[in-house]
Design a protein around this motif. Structure first.
Motif, PDB file in Angstrom:
ATOM      1  N   GLN A  28       6.798   1.882   6.013  1.00 28.73           N
ATOM      2  CA  GLN A  28       8.131   2.258   5.565  1.00 28.73           C
ATOM      3  C   GLN A  28       8.024   3.673   5.025  1.00 28.73           C
ATOM      4  O   GLN A  28       6.947   4.239   4.979  1.00 28.73           O
ATOM      5  CB  GLN A  28       8.594   1.308   4.459  1.00 28.73           C
ATOM      6  CG  GLN A  28       8.685  -0.132   4.895  1.00 28.73           C
ATOM      7  CD  GLN A  28       9.829  -0.369   5.852  1.00 28.73           C
ATOM      8  OE1 GLN A  28      10.902   0.165   5.665  1.00 28.73           O
ATOM      9  NE2 GLN A  28       9.578  -1.139   6.891  1.00 28.73           N
ATOM     10  N   GLU A  29       9.120   4.201   4.595  1.00 29.41           N
ATOM     11  CA  GLU A  29       9.072   5.544   4.012  1.00 29.41           C
ATOM     12  C   GLU A  29       8.281   5.511   2.711  1.00 29.41           C
ATOM     13  O   GLU A  29       8.689   4.893   1.747  1.00 29.41           O
ATOM     14  CB  GLU A  29      10.488   6.002   3.696  1.00 29.41           C
ATOM     15  CG  GLU A  29      10.990   7.091   4.614  1.00 29.41           C
ATOM     16  CD  GLU A  29      12.368   7.510   4.212  1.00 29.41           C
ATOM     17  OE1 GLU A  29      13.283   7.279   5.016  1.00 29.41           O
ATOM     18  OE2 GLU A  29      12.520   8.030   3.098  1.00 29.41           O
ATOM     19  N   LEU A  65       0.832  -1.193   0.000  1.00 29.54           N
ATOM     20  CA  LEU A  65       0.000   0.000   0.000  1.00 29.54           C
ATOM     21  C   LEU A  65       0.871   1.248   0.000  1.00 29.54           C
ATOM     22  O   LEU A  65       1.858   1.329   0.724  1.00 29.54           O
ATOM     23  CB  LEU A  65      -0.865  -0.017   1.272  1.00 29.54           C
ATOM     24  CG  LEU A  65      -2.281   0.502   1.181  1.00 29.54           C
ATOM     25  CD1 LEU A  65      -3.093  -0.262   0.159  1.00 29.54           C
ATOM     26  CD2 LEU A  65      -2.945   0.360   2.562  1.00 29.54           C
ATOM     27  N   GLU A  66       0.489   2.189  -0.825  1.00 26.06           N
ATOM     28  CA  GLU A  66       1.174   3.478  -0.783  1.00 26.06           C
ATOM     29  C   GLU A  66       0.695   4.242   0.425  1.00 26.06           C
ATOM     30  O   GLU A  66      -0.479   4.194   0.775  1.00 26.06           O
ATOM     31  CB  GLU A  66       0.816   4.303  -2.016  1.00 26.06           C
ATOM     32  CG  GLU A  66       1.745   4.133  -3.177  1.00 26.06           C
ATOM     33  CD  GLU A  66       1.232   4.938  -4.357  1.00 26.06           C
ATOM     34  OE1 GLU A  66       0.675   4.320  -5.276  1.00 26.06           O
ATOM     35  OE2 GLU A  66       1.371   6.166  -4.325  1.00 26.06           O
ATOM     36  N   PHE A  85       5.716   3.961   1.752  1.00 20.92           N
ATOM     37  CA  PHE A  85       4.816   2.840   1.493  1.00 20.92           C
ATOM     38  C   PHE A  85       4.683   1.990   2.746  1.00 20.92           C
ATOM     39  O   PHE A  85       5.383   2.199   3.730  1.00 20.92           O
ATOM     40  CB  PHE A  85       5.300   1.987   0.312  1.00 20.92           C
ATOM     41  CG  PHE A  85       6.599   1.270   0.561  1.00 20.92           C
ATOM     42  CD1 PHE A  85       7.798   1.818   0.166  1.00 20.92           C
ATOM     43  CD2 PHE A  85       6.610   0.019   1.187  1.00 20.92           C
ATOM     44  CE1 PHE A  85       8.994   1.150   0.389  1.00 20.92           C
ATOM     45  CE2 PHE A  85       7.793  -0.653   1.406  1.00 20.92           C
ATOM     46  CZ  PHE A  85       8.995  -0.087   1.010  1.00 20.92           C
ATOM     47  N   VAL A 104       3.181  -2.138   4.277  1.00 23.16           N
ATOM     48  CA  VAL A 104       2.616  -3.447   3.984  1.00 23.16           C
ATOM     49  C   VAL A 104       1.576  -3.720   5.064  1.00 23.16           C
ATOM     50  O   VAL A 104       1.862  -3.642   6.256  1.00 23.16           O
ATOM     51  CB  VAL A 104       3.696  -4.541   3.967  1.00 23.16           C
ATOM     52  CG1 VAL A 104       3.048  -5.919   3.857  1.00 23.16           C
ATOM     53  CG2 VAL A 104       4.649  -4.312   2.798  1.00 23.16           C
TER      54      VAL A 104
END
Lengths: 142, 437
Positions: A38-39, A9-10, A41, A43
């Motif tokens: 994460q930077e 996912l963005e 994006f 999961v």
């Protein structure tokens, strides 16, 4: 084998809403959800009552999803409960890639879902330690 | 006309138009002779029925087919050599890995001819032996560094091979050595003003800078004026390309009104990139160049992909070498970032290599403050992902590293969901350039 769904996912507004919308539409019930951010994006990991149905619905909606094999174990809801599982795996040199726990009201117990590389070995180690693993039917029926 | 002492090579720079054309024709015949000794051109001449011995004027050149960048990629560079490889003393190349890079070999004489051209450019804009020249371009295979270095040394200026980057040190060098002239990428020149400010140094008051050479990146007149204003200097536009040796093909004189293209060393044509016919004099088209200055690896009618036009009228400086306008852009989708030419195809190839499948991607160019930034957006599809977070981090890292080694610029890599990039209808949108001066 139990499955969870990992979804790429963005990290921008409205994305998660679209995902939950797709699952609602498909009538899928979410048992547990974790987000690894994460930077830029993330999961999303979803434990649902009907993984295949959820997977198809997400694919249909254009998400990049992956059905991931996991092990769901019943964790003693008392001090040391998690430690027992970790020790069992560690003894066999099995690394836990990711894990999350949640409490199941009906069973009055806690569940731990673990992602590991060597699934058969991990299951063996957990069973040997006297810890119960939920079958996929049991898990989805929760 | 200005006195002779104002010219580096008065014999050539002060030629009248007809003299210049007859010099071109003489050198073109010599170049054609030399070409017929290279495997590539001897076979081309045979195929096209071209006899260099019967070459008379510039119009005969039109019988030679255009040379495309792809021709240089498809053939080993050695096919273009007119002398044995042992006679070569230098190699330069465009960015790109071995498969993609265009490699140009130089003999000792070629290097000297090139150095003389750059010296001519620098002298024309007022560089003298009393100057201190700081070369802030990357050295190495890239021609911008060594080209200017040699030019400045030929003039006899004290030359500081500072190389690219290391901003605070650049400022310190200017202060320590009393730098009067520098060669710098325009976007970097703007960025450096921030460093000056941080260091409490006023480039106008605290340095002896008076000339900046700005090239390697297309830039606007407005950007030039901003740089001139910020540094209190004259900034001169430079044009060159590795295939034509490097910088020194065309350069602004003190008038700063178009770049004199050195017609003793190049034959310039401007063509319509679609019809390949010459455009009417003064109209914009693609610049096509033939080298007259390079004997080891001469190239004929090379399509530069750069869009420009000849400026009308005579320049008050007295030089009759025609002037070309500031390069407007590219005929294809190549873009330039931080002085490096990049083709989207290079990015595509890296992605293909790493992901194993073609993935939809978008190259996003923008300005952050005064710096050019490149972001590559890559769609994460089911084929390239197996559910792991770390896998994505590693992928991001690897794409960034592979791109850096391919294009010599480190981009930011962003992973995006499928469908979030513009879909390709016909020609895909691969580059979104939002840089504005």
């Amino acid at each position: 084998m139990a499955h969870q769904i990992n979804v790429f996912l963005e990290n921008r507004p409205g994305r998660l809403e679209r995902l939950t919308g797709a699952l609602t539409q498909a009538g899928v019930n979410i048992r547990a959800i974790t987000i690894a951010d994460q930077e830029g994006f993330g999961v999303i990991k979803l434990l649902v009552d009907a993984p295949d149905k959820a997977f198809d619905a997400l694919k249909e909606e254009g998400f990049t999803a992956y059905l991931k094999d996991v092990i769901a174990v019943i964790m003693n809801d008392r001090p040391g409960g998690l430690h027992e599982i970790c020790r069992a795996l560690d003894r066999e040199g099995i690394n836990i890639e990711d894990a999350y726990g949640f409490v199941v009201q009906e069973l009055k117990t806690a569940l731990l879902v673990v992602e590991v590389e060597k699934i058969p070995e991990a299951e063996e180690a957990i069973r040997r330690a006297g810890i119960r693993i939920l079958s996929d039917e049991e898990l989805y029926r929760l | 006309m200005a006195p002779e002492k104002d010219f580096w090579n008065p014999q050539v720079e002060r030629l009248e138009r007809e003299e210049l054309v007859s010099l071109q024709e003489k050198r073109l015949r010599e170049t054609m002779e030399a070409c017929s000794r290279s495997p590539y051109y001897s076979s081309l001449f045979r195929r096209e029925g071209i006899d260099p011995a019967r070459f008379r004027g510039l119009e005969d050149l039109r019988r030679v087919p255009f040379l495309e960048k792809q021709d240089l990629r498809d053939n080993p560079s050695t096919y273009f050599l007119t002398v044995p490889l042992d006679d070569m003393v230098r190699v330069h190349s465009t960015s790109g890995t071995t498969g993609q890079a265009v490699v140009i070999y130089h003999t000792r004489e070629d290097i000297e001819a090139w150095a003389q051209l750059v010296a001519r450019c620098m002298y024309m804009t007022g560089l003298r032996r009393s100057d201190v020249f700081q070369n802030m371009m990357g050295y190495g295979l890239f021609t911008g560094g060594l080209g200017f270095h040699y030019g400045a040394e030929r003039i006899g200026a004290l030359t500081i091979p500072a190389g690219a980057g290391n901003s605070r040190r650049q400022v310190q060098l200017m202060l320590d050595f009393g730098t009067t002239a520098a060669h710098i990428i325009p976007s970097y020149a703007l960025y450096l003003t921030e460093v000056f400010e941080e260091m409490g140094v006023d480039p106008r008051r605290d340095t002896r800078l008076r000339i900046l050479y700005i090239g390697a990146e297309p830039h606007s007149e407005d950007l030039r004026r901003r740089i001139e204003e910020a540094y209190g200097v004259k900034a001169y536009n430079s044009y060159g390309l590795t295939e034509m040796s490097g910088p020194g093909v065309a350069f602004e004189c003190l008038q700063q009104d178009g770049m004199h293209l050195w017609e003793d060393s190049f034959v310039a044509e401007i063509i319509d990139p679609d019809t390949l016919e010459p455009v009417p004099e003064g109209e914009e088209g693609e610049l096509v160049l033939t080298c007259l200055h390079r004997r080891g690896m001469p190239l004929l009618r090379y399509r530069t992909r750069d869009l420009t036009r000849f400026l009308p009228g005579d320049c008050p400086c007295g030089r009759r070498h025609r002037r070309i306008a500031r390069i407007k852009g590219r005929t294809d989708d190549m873009f330039i970032i931080k002085g490096v030419n990049v083709f989207p195809i290079q990015v595509e190839q890296v992605l293909l290599r790493l992901l194993g499948v073609g993935s939809n991607y978008l190259i996003h160019l923008e300005k952050t403050g005064t710096r050019d930034e490149m972001r590559v957006l890559v769609e994460v599809t089911g084929e390239i992902w197996h559910g792991d977070v770390r896998e994505l981090r590693a992928l991001q890292q690897r794409i960034r590293e592979e791109l850096r080694s391919e294009i010599l610029v480190t981009p930011q890599v962003e992973l995006v969901e499928p469908g979030s990039l513009p879909q390709s209808e016909g020609k895909a949108v691969r580059v979104r350039d939002e840089r504005k001066d």
